[in-house]
Design an enzyme around this catalytic site. Structure first.
Site, short mmCIF file in Angstrom:
data_model
loop_
_atom_site.label_atom_id
_atom_site.label_comp_id
_atom_site.label_asym_id
_atom_site.label_seq_id
_atom_site.Cartn_x
_atom_site.Cartn_y
_atom_site.Cartn_z
N CYS A 1 42.80 33.85 33.41
CA CYS A 1 43.73 34.86 33.97
C CYS A 1 43.74 34.86 35.51
O CYS A 1 44.81 34.94 36.13
CB CYS A 1 43.39 36.24 33.44
SG CYS A 1 41.63 36.59 33.43
N HIS B 1 44.48 42.27 37.64
CA HIS B 1 43.49 41.70 38.57
C HIS B 1 44.11 41.65 39.97
O HIS B 1 45.29 41.32 40.13
CB HIS B 1 43.15 40.26 38.19
CG HIS B 1 42.40 40.10 36.91
ND1 HIS B 1 41.85 41.14 36.21
CD2 HIS B 1 42.09 38.96 36.21
CE1 HIS B 1 41.23 40.66 35.13
NE2 HIS B 1 41.38 39.34 35.11
#
Ligand code: A2P
Length: 338
Positions: free
Chosen positions: A131, A244
């Site tokens: 990710c 994130h």
């Protein structure tokens, strides 16, 4: 229009759930959707296109008659079942790290290297990158194409959802406990995550880096098809549920100004530039959560070197960092290859 038999492996997990939602949202042409998980999920149902579908137990026979398998049930499950699925004629899009660095398996971010998908024919498997790597390379690629990136220094601020459903629950329970003057229980991470930052994601390796950091380094070179890019990373888990954030410092071969980077990225696929600090506008995890685009802001020249850029890159780790990227790969697969 042709439609396909699709299986989601790990359908009850954080990423699996999102995959099902995204398949529905993007109207992926599905003839039959099979939801697979462990025996813990017997009796569960998940809604898809107005119907409740039963969750089935993953077995070696689960892939007969399935065209595409979206895997997100952990590395060991992929290691065992992805080759079984591929042998049954199912093309696997694997979200785990099991096959990412296999030279016979393409590692794909559709905005960066869609052409690499063609290599899937060798093993019947396409790997979805980590990710943190995905959102970084989406932002790096247009800059690399324009002025060649020599070196990247990245520090991440990663949401707990990347660890899975249990970690989402842990942050929530620890926060509630602390707000009520109770001792929080520490189960998922090695230390308390609520009101804390952990410079430790995945396991530590011999060289002192974590596996997560080495994934960012090695996967970036493979996806960008350029082993000469120097990358160093520090990955940190922070008490954020979704999305994130990354501080990225880039050194380029040719000079590029902050304005030029802003222009370049605002035209790039999958990116939304949010960069108006005077109005307090910059990418935020709470804004990126639930969205498809990678948000880029705080773009400025690194005044400590001749050709350097700093930027702040934020993206929903469960969507673009996992489920969306996998579905985008499947879309290219059916458009061009199946
Ligand atoms: P289950 O809910 O039945 O345990 P997360 O990353 O959010 O924790 O989700 C992990 C996903 O992987 C879940 O869907 C989980 O199913 C699935 N999973 C874990 N172990 C197995 C297994 N041995 N066989 C099949 N699915 C598994």
């Amino acid at each position: 229009m042709k439609s396909y038999a699709v299986a989601v492996v790990g359908a009850t997990g954080a990423v699996g759930n999102e995959m099902i939602k995204i398949l529905e949202e993007r109207q992926f042409p599905i003839m039959k959707l099979t939801l697979l998980a462990s025996e813990r999920s017997i009796g569960k149902e998940i809604a898809f296109c107005g119907k409740n579908l039963p969750v089935e137990i993953l077995t070696e026979n689960s892939f007969n008659g399935i065209d595409i398998g979206l895997f997100s049930a952990g590395g060991s499950i992929s290691e065992k079942y992805a080759p079984i699925a591929a042998a049954a004629g199912c093309v696997v899009v694997d979200n785990t790290s099991a096959f990412r660095m296999d030279p016979e398996v393409p590692l794909v971010v559709p905005e960066v290297n869609p052409e690499a998908i063609a290599l899937y024919k060798k093993r019947g498997i396409i790997a979805n990158p980590n990710c943190s790597t995905i959102q970084m390379v989406v932002a790096l690629k247009p800059i690399h194409d324009a002025v060649r990136i020599k070196r990247v220094v990245v520090s991440t601020y990663q949401a707990v959802s990347g660890t899975g459903k249990k970690a989402i629950e842990e942050l929530s329970l620890q926060t509630k406990a602390l707000m009520n003057c109770r001792e929080p229980e520490v189960k998922v991470y090695p230390h308390r995550i609520a009101f804390n930052c952990l410079p430790h994601i995945d396991v530590f390796l011999e060289n002192g880096y974590t596996k997560e950091e080495m994934k960012m380094i090695n996967e970036t070179k493979k996806i960008m098809n350029d082993p000469s890019i120097a990358v160093t990373a520090t990955t940190v888990r922070v008490p954020v549920f979704y999305a994130h954030s990354e501080s990225i410092n880039i050194e380029t071969e040719k000079k590029i100004t902050a304005d030029e980077v802003r222009k370049l990225l605002s035209m790039a696929p999958g990116i939304r530039v949010v960069d108006n600090p005077r109005e307090k506008q910059y990418p935020l995890a709470i804004d990126a959560a639930g969205r498809d685009e990678t948000l880029v802001g705080r773009i400025r020249e690194d005044e400590s070197i001749p050709n350097g850029i700093n930027m702040w890159v934020v993206s929903d780790n469960i969507r673009k960092g996992a489920a969306l990227n996998a579905v985008q790969i499947a879309e290219i697969l059916i458009r061009k290859y199946l």
